[in-house]
Design a protein around this motif. Structure first.
Motif, PDB file in Angstrom:
ATOM      1  N   LEU A   1      13.241   4.004   6.282  1.00 48.13           N
ATOM      2  CA  LEU A   1      13.581   2.865   5.438  1.00 48.13           C
ATOM      3  C   LEU A   1      12.705   1.671   5.794  1.00 48.13           C
ATOM      4  O   LEU A   1      12.517   1.363   6.965  1.00 48.13           O
ATOM      5  CB  LEU A   1      15.060   2.491   5.643  1.00 48.13           C
ATOM      6  CG  LEU A   1      15.642   1.388   4.772  1.00 48.13           C
ATOM      7  CD1 LEU A   1      15.724   1.824   3.311  1.00 48.13           C
ATOM      8  CD2 LEU A   1      17.034   0.999   5.276  1.00 48.13           C
ATOM      9  N   ARG A   2      12.185   1.007   4.772  1.00 48.60           N
ATOM     10  CA  ARG A   2      11.475  -0.261   5.009  1.00 48.60           C
ATOM     11  C   ARG A   2      12.516  -1.336   5.289  1.00 48.60           C
ATOM     12  O   ARG A   2      13.631  -1.290   4.769  1.00 48.60           O
ATOM     13  CB  ARG A   2      10.624  -0.630   3.803  1.00 48.60           C
ATOM     14  CG  ARG A   2       9.476   0.344   3.629  1.00 48.60           C
ATOM     15  CD  ARG A   2       8.399  -0.228   2.795  1.00 48.60           C
ATOM     16  NE  ARG A   2       7.415   0.779   2.453  1.00 48.60           N
ATOM     17  CZ  ARG A   2       6.192   0.489   2.087  1.00 48.60           C
ATOM     18  NH1 ARG A   2       5.794  -0.765   1.990  1.00 48.60           N
ATOM     19  NH2 ARG A   2       5.346   1.455   1.786  1.00 48.60           N
TER      20      ARG A   2
ATOM     21  N   LEU B   1       5.226   8.063  16.339  1.00 51.48           N
ATOM     22  CA  LEU B   1       6.450   7.298  16.518  1.00 51.48           C
ATOM     23  C   LEU B   1       7.365   7.631  15.350  1.00 51.48           C
ATOM     24  O   LEU B   1       6.953   7.524  14.191  1.00 51.48           O
ATOM     25  CB  LEU B   1       6.165   5.798  16.523  1.00 51.48           C
ATOM     26  CG  LEU B   1       7.395   4.888  16.389  1.00 51.48           C
ATOM     27  CD1 LEU B   1       8.239   4.920  17.654  1.00 51.48           C
ATOM     28  CD2 LEU B   1       6.980   3.476  16.052  1.00 51.48           C
ATOM     29  N   TYR B   2       8.572   8.045  15.649  1.00 53.36           N
ATOM     30  CA  TYR B   2       9.606   8.261  14.638  1.00 53.36           C
ATOM     31  C   TYR B   2      10.577   7.107  14.777  1.00 53.36           C
ATOM     32  O   TYR B   2      11.145   6.893  15.843  1.00 53.36           O
ATOM     33  CB  TYR B   2      10.330   9.595  14.880  1.00 53.36           C
ATOM     34  CG  TYR B   2       9.415  10.774  14.723  1.00 53.36           C
ATOM     35  CD1 TYR B   2       9.220  11.357  13.475  1.00 53.36           C
ATOM     36  CD2 TYR B   2       8.714  11.287  15.804  1.00 53.36           C
ATOM     37  CE1 TYR B   2       8.352  12.432  13.317  1.00 53.36           C
ATOM     38  CE2 TYR B   2       7.846  12.356  15.657  1.00 53.36           C
ATOM     39  CZ  TYR B   2       7.669  12.911  14.419  1.00 53.36           C
ATOM     40  OH  TYR B   2       6.800  13.957  14.257  1.00 53.36           O
ATOM     41  N   THR B   3      10.746   6.343  13.720  1.00 54.29           N
ATOM     42  CA  THR B   3      11.627   5.184  13.768  1.00 54.29           C
ATOM     43  C   THR B   3      12.468   5.117  12.502  1.00 54.29           C
ATOM     44  O   THR B   3      11.961   5.342  11.406  1.00 54.29           O
ATOM     45  CB  THR B   3      10.831   3.876  13.992  1.00 54.29           C
ATOM     46  OG1 THR B   3      11.746   2.780  14.035  1.00 54.29           O
ATOM     47  CG2 THR B   3       9.785   3.639  12.923  1.00 54.29           C
ATOM     48  N   SER B   4      13.740   4.825  12.676  1.00 48.60           N
ATOM     49  CA  SER B   4      14.629   4.816  11.517  1.00 48.60           C
ATOM     50  C   SER B   4      14.290   3.685  10.548  1.00 48.60           C
ATOM     51  O   SER B   4      14.467   3.827   9.339  1.00 48.60           O
ATOM     52  CB  SER B   4      16.094   4.733  11.958  1.00 48.60           C
ATOM     53  OG  SER B   4      16.340   3.618  12.780  1.00 48.60           O
TER      54      SER B   4
ATOM     55  N   GLU C   1       6.640   7.934   5.015  1.00 44.31           N
ATOM     56  CA  GLU C   1       8.018   7.547   4.699  1.00 44.31           C
ATOM     57  C   GLU C   1       8.768   8.778   4.223  1.00 44.31           C
ATOM     58  O   GLU C   1       8.242   9.559   3.433  1.00 44.31           O
ATOM     59  CB  GLU C   1       8.047   6.509   3.590  1.00 44.31           C
ATOM     60  CG  GLU C   1       7.682   5.122   4.036  1.00 44.31           C
ATOM     61  CD  GLU C   1       7.851   4.122   2.914  1.00 44.31           C
ATOM     62  OE1 GLU C   1       6.833   3.842   2.250  1.00 44.31           O
ATOM     63  OE2 GLU C   1       8.981   3.650   2.707  1.00 44.31           O
ATOM     64  N   ILE C   2       9.985   8.902   4.700  1.00 39.95           N
ATOM     65  CA  ILE C   2      10.884   9.956   4.218  1.00 39.95           C
ATOM     66  C   ILE C   2      12.106   9.232   3.649  1.00 39.95           C
ATOM     67  O   ILE C   2      13.147   9.112   4.290  1.00 39.95           O
ATOM     68  CB  ILE C   2      11.243  10.958   5.332  1.00 39.95           C
ATOM     69  CG1 ILE C   2       9.953  11.528   5.957  1.00 39.95           C
ATOM     70  CG2 ILE C   2      12.121  12.084   4.771  1.00 39.95           C
ATOM     71  CD1 ILE C   2      10.167  12.512   7.081  1.00 39.95           C
ATOM     72  N   PRO C   3      11.950   8.683   2.437  1.00 39.27           N
ATOM     73  CA  PRO C   3      12.962   7.786   1.880  1.00 39.27           C
ATOM     74  C   PRO C   3      14.310   8.446   1.580  1.00 39.27           C
ATOM     75  O   PRO C   3      15.318   7.748   1.515  1.00 39.27           O
ATOM     76  CB  PRO C   3      12.309   7.246   0.607  1.00 39.27           C
ATOM     77  CG  PRO C   3      11.241   8.209   0.273  1.00 39.27           C
ATOM     78  CD  PRO C   3      10.796   8.833   1.553  1.00 39.27           C
ATOM     79  N   ASP C   4      14.337   9.776   1.442  1.00 34.97           N
ATOM     80  CA  ASP C   4      15.628  10.401   1.164  1.00 34.97           C
ATOM     81  C   ASP C   4      16.550  10.360   2.388  1.00 34.97           C
ATOM     82  O   ASP C   4      17.736  10.665   2.284  1.00 34.97           O
ATOM     83  CB  ASP C   4      15.461  11.829   0.633  1.00 34.97           C
ATOM     84  CG  ASP C   4      14.810  12.761   1.617  1.00 34.97           C
ATOM     85  OD1 ASP C   4      13.657  12.479   2.010  1.00 34.97           O
ATOM     86  OD2 ASP C   4      15.433  13.771   1.992  1.00 34.97           O
TER      87      ASP C   4
ATOM     88  N   LEU D   1       0.836  -1.187   0.000  1.00 33.42           N
ATOM     89  CA  LEU D   1       0.000   0.000   0.000  1.00 33.42           C
ATOM     90  C   LEU D   1       0.875   1.243   0.000  1.00 33.42           C
ATOM     91  O   LEU D   1       1.933   1.264   0.628  1.00 33.42           O
ATOM     92  CB  LEU D   1      -0.888   0.008   1.249  1.00 33.42           C
ATOM     93  CG  LEU D   1      -1.871  -1.132   1.378  1.00 33.42           C
ATOM     94  CD1 LEU D   1      -2.475  -1.133   2.774  1.00 33.42           C
ATOM     95  CD2 LEU D   1      -2.955  -0.996   0.340  1.00 33.42           C
ATOM     96  N   PRO D   2       0.448   2.306  -0.655  1.00 34.68           N
ATOM     97  CA  PRO D   2       1.239   3.529  -0.628  1.00 34.68           C
ATOM     98  C   PRO D   2       1.115   4.213   0.732  1.00 34.68           C
ATOM     99  O   PRO D   2       0.061   4.156   1.366  1.00 34.68           O
ATOM    100  CB  PRO D   2       0.606   4.388  -1.725  1.00 34.68           C
ATOM    101  CG  PRO D   2      -0.802   3.899  -1.813  1.00 34.68           C
ATOM    102  CD  PRO D   2      -0.755   2.433  -1.460  1.00 34.68           C
ATOM    103  N   THR D   3       2.193   4.821   1.170  1.00 33.99           N
ATOM    104  CA  THR D   3       2.146   5.602   2.400  1.00 33.99           C
ATOM    105  C   THR D   3       1.841   7.039   2.025  1.00 33.99           C
ATOM    106  O   THR D   3       1.931   7.426   0.871  1.00 33.99           O
ATOM    107  CB  THR D   3       3.492   5.540   3.138  1.00 33.99           C
ATOM    108  OG1 THR D   3       4.519   6.003   2.264  1.00 33.99           O
ATOM    109  CG2 THR D   3       3.799   4.137   3.597  1.00 33.99           C
ATOM    110  N   THR D   4       1.478   7.811   3.023  1.00 32.43           N
ATOM    111  CA  THR D   4       1.261   9.226   2.768  1.00 32.43           C
ATOM    112  C   THR D   4       2.614   9.923   2.778  1.00 32.43           C
ATOM    113  O   THR D   4       3.569   9.431   3.360  1.00 32.43           O
ATOM    114  CB  THR D   4       0.341   9.836   3.835  1.00 32.43           C
ATOM    115  OG1 THR D   4       0.926   9.618   5.110  1.00 32.43           O
ATOM    116  CG2 THR D   4      -1.043   9.240   3.780  1.00 32.43           C
ATOM    117  N   GLN D   5       2.690  11.045   2.153  1.00 34.16           N
ATOM    118  CA  GLN D   5       3.975  11.751   2.081  1.00 34.16           C
ATOM    119  C   GLN D   5       3.853  13.185   2.590  1.00 34.16           C
ATOM    120  O   GLN D   5       4.470  14.087   2.075  1.00 34.16           O
ATOM    121  CB  GLN D   5       4.506  11.731   0.637  1.00 34.16           C
ATOM    122  CG  GLN D   5       4.855  10.345   0.137  1.00 34.16           C
ATOM    123  CD  GLN D   5       5.915   9.655   0.969  1.00 34.16           C
ATOM    124  OE1 GLN D   5       6.880  10.265   1.402  1.00 34.16           O
ATOM    125  NE2 GLN D   5       5.727   8.374   1.215  1.00 34.16           N
TER     126      GLN D   5
END
Length: 154
Positions: free
Chosen positions: A112-113, A79-82, A136-139, A3-7
């Motif tokens: 990161l997933r 929750l902020y998790t790496s 997700e903040i993939p950068d 599923l897509p996450t929100t950005q």
């Protein structure tokens, strides 16, 4: 199919996720787990608790460590998790996604997933299916990968 996450990340999301990634550096390097950092914040962005993998026990996950530090009056929202919260654990019966749902957290921000190294994780999908907003903040994911580079070397 994932599923897509929100950005819709905010400046605060980026700052606190960066802090969680930096916290993961305290995790003792091990060939059996990722170094992960986690922060729990209330609706104002105030950090209520932090945790990192292996903080007090080699089998302790970052999210689990942070959640254990909450007081009965704390009201975490985000929750902020790496790294993506786990859905499968070999060391304990309750995965982090279940702990997050039980705690009443409504948002999870991650960088990161989980790579397919230790388990086939479906944390993002599990959270989304349970009505949790996932951002997700993939950068920032390369920083998490770099901290865990010892696991990806041949």
């Amino acid at each position: 199919m994932s599923l897509p996450t929100t950005q819709r990340s905010t400046r605060t999301d980026r700052l606190l996720l960066t802090a969680a990634i930096d916290l993961s550096r305290l995790s003792p390097p091990a060939p059996t787990h990722y170094a992960v950092g986690a922060l729990l914040a209330d609706h104002t962005g105030t950090v209520l608790a932090t945790g990192y993998t292996g903080e007090t026990d080699p089998h302790l996950h970052a999210e689990e460590a942070a959640l254990a530090k909450l007081t009965p009056t704390d009201r975490p929202v985000t929750l902020y998790t790496s790294l993506e919260p786990c859905t499968v654990r070999k060391s304990r019966p309750t995965p982090c996604t279940d702990l997050i749902l039980t705690a009443g957290i409504t948002r999870v921000v991650l960088a990161l997933r989980e790579p397919l190294l230790f388990a086939d994780c479906h944390g993002v999908e599990t959270l989304l299916h349970n009505g949790i907003e996932v951002i997700e903040i993939p950068d920032l994911g390369h920083r998490v990968h770099d901290i865990n580079a010892h696991l990806f070397r041949p």
